[in-house]
Design an enzyme around this catalytic site. Structure first.
Site, short mmCIF file in Angstrom:
data_model
loop_
_atom_site.label_atom_id
_atom_site.label_comp_id
_atom_site.label_asym_id
_atom_site.label_seq_id
_atom_site.Cartn_x
_atom_site.Cartn_y
_atom_site.Cartn_z
CG MET A 124 -1.99 -1.12 1.16
SD MET A 124 -2.98 -1.14 -0.36
CE MET A 124 -4.05 0.26 -0.05
NE ARG A 125 2.69 3.21 3.90
CZ ARG A 125 2.37 4.15 4.77
NH1 ARG A 125 2.74 5.40 4.58
NH2 ARG A 125 1.64 3.86 5.83
CG HIS A 157 -5.46 -0.90 -9.12
ND1 HIS A 157 -5.19 -0.22 -7.95
CD2 HIS A 157 -6.49 -0.24 -9.71
CE1 HIS A 157 -6.02 0.81 -7.85
NE2 HIS A 157 -6.81 0.81 -8.90
CG LEU A 198 7.21 0.07 -4.32
CD1 LEU A 198 7.30 -1.09 -5.30
CD2 LEU A 198 7.82 -0.31 -2.98
CD GLN A 251 -10.67 -8.84 -1.89
OE1 GLN A 251 -11.28 -9.52 -1.07
NE2 GLN A 251 -10.16 -7.65 -1.59
CG ASN A 257 0.04 -3.36 -8.11
OD1 ASN A 257 -0.05 -3.95 -7.03
ND2 ASN A 257 -0.68 -2.27 -8.37
CG ASP A 317 -2.60 1.84 -9.20
OD1 ASP A 317 -1.87 0.91 -8.82
OD2 ASP A 317 -3.32 2.50 -8.42
C1 GRF Z 1 -6.28 -6.83 -3.38
O1 GRF Z 1 -7.64 -6.85 -3.56
C2 GRF Z 1 -5.58 -6.10 -4.50
O2 GRF Z 1 -6.39 -5.86 -5.60
C3 GRF Z 1 -5.18 -4.79 -3.90
O3 GRF Z 1 -5.08 -4.98 -2.54
C4 GRF Z 1 -5.85 -6.09 -2.14
C5 GRF Z 1 -4.99 -6.92 -1.25
O4 GRF Z 1 -5.70 -7.90 -0.58
N1 GRF Z 1 -3.98 -4.30 -4.52
P1 GRF Z 1 -4.93 -9.08 0.12
O5 GRF Z 1 -3.93 -8.47 1.11
O6 GRF Z 1 -4.23 -9.88 -0.95
O7 GRF Z 1 -5.95 -9.88 0.84
#
Ligand code: GRF
Length: 220
Positions: A95-96, A114, A98, A176, A112, A150
């Protein structure tokens, strides 16, 4: 302290690590040919690190809270990743932003995932944005990482049709489930050399992709 066989792979994650889990499960089952050599997080309490430890994979935290200075954090993070000598770096809910230096060192080797149909909705809160825009489709995109957030070349997208009465939670759950399919698939292509990128052109099995490969929910 590592899992599987194949190119040395580091996963970076900040949160629950369900994508990491999918990657580990596929690797352990022999369906994904990587050697997962470590999981790196900037959040010491990230559940992703516990998942790594439970699988006997090196779990390294570079606690961002210990670095008031962003440049020092970036150096430590870079050291942590580089010390594992990865061939591939996989961002799975990291979440940061880079440092460019790290991103450029792994150009063409860093992916990545997204949770939007990029180029729609880079950044945060993608489910809320899709719902409030009244979008018919939402989903997730695997892309190569470049210094622009992204915005790197896209590889594969999972698409779900937004249902009436959909909430952020229900949409996230459906998207997911697809991430756990498309991410290991893309990583496998990269690890085996089937997937490459050059001058922003993505090639799979020698063919240039005109658009990301599309996978729809009912196909899986
Ligand atoms: C994922 O849904 C992905 O799309 C986003 O962050 C979420 C991470 O979920 N980049 P997890 O930590 O894999 O459960």
């Amino acid at each position: 302290m590592s899992l599987g066989r194949g190119p040395r792979t580091v996963v970076m994650a900040s949160g629950s690590g369900t994508n990491l889990q999918a990657i580990m499960d596929e690797t352990a089952a022999g369906r994904l040919a990587i050697e997962l050599v470590g999981v790196v997080s900037e959040q010491p309490a990230a559940h992703a690190l516990q998942r790594a430890r439970a699988a006997d994979v090196a779990a390294i935290d570079v606690d961002i809270g210990n670095f008031p200075d962003r440049a020092e954090f970036d150096i430590e993070l870079d050291n942590a990743v580089s010390s594992l000598a990865p061939d591939l770096v996989i961002l799975a809910g990291y979440m940061r932003i880079l440092a460019d230096e790290l991103v450029l060192r792994y150009a063409g080797k860093m992916l990545n995932i997204h949770p939007s149909l990029l180029p729609k909705y880079p950044g945060l809160d993608t489910y809320a944005k899709a719902l409030s825009a009244g979008d018919t489709w939402h989903g997730s995109t695997v892309h190569f990482v470049t210094p622009d957030l992204d915005a790197g070349p896209q590889i594969i997208q999972y698409r779900v049709k937004v249902k009436p009465g959909e909430t952020e939670e229900s949409l996230a759950r459906r998207v997911q489930r697809g991430e756990y399919i498309i991410y290991p698939r893309a990583i496998g292509w990269l690890a085996s050399g089937r997937l490459t990128v050059e001058d922003d052109r993505v090639r799979l099995d020698g063919e240039t992709l005109k658009e990301p490969i599309q996978v729809e929910e009912q196909e899986c």
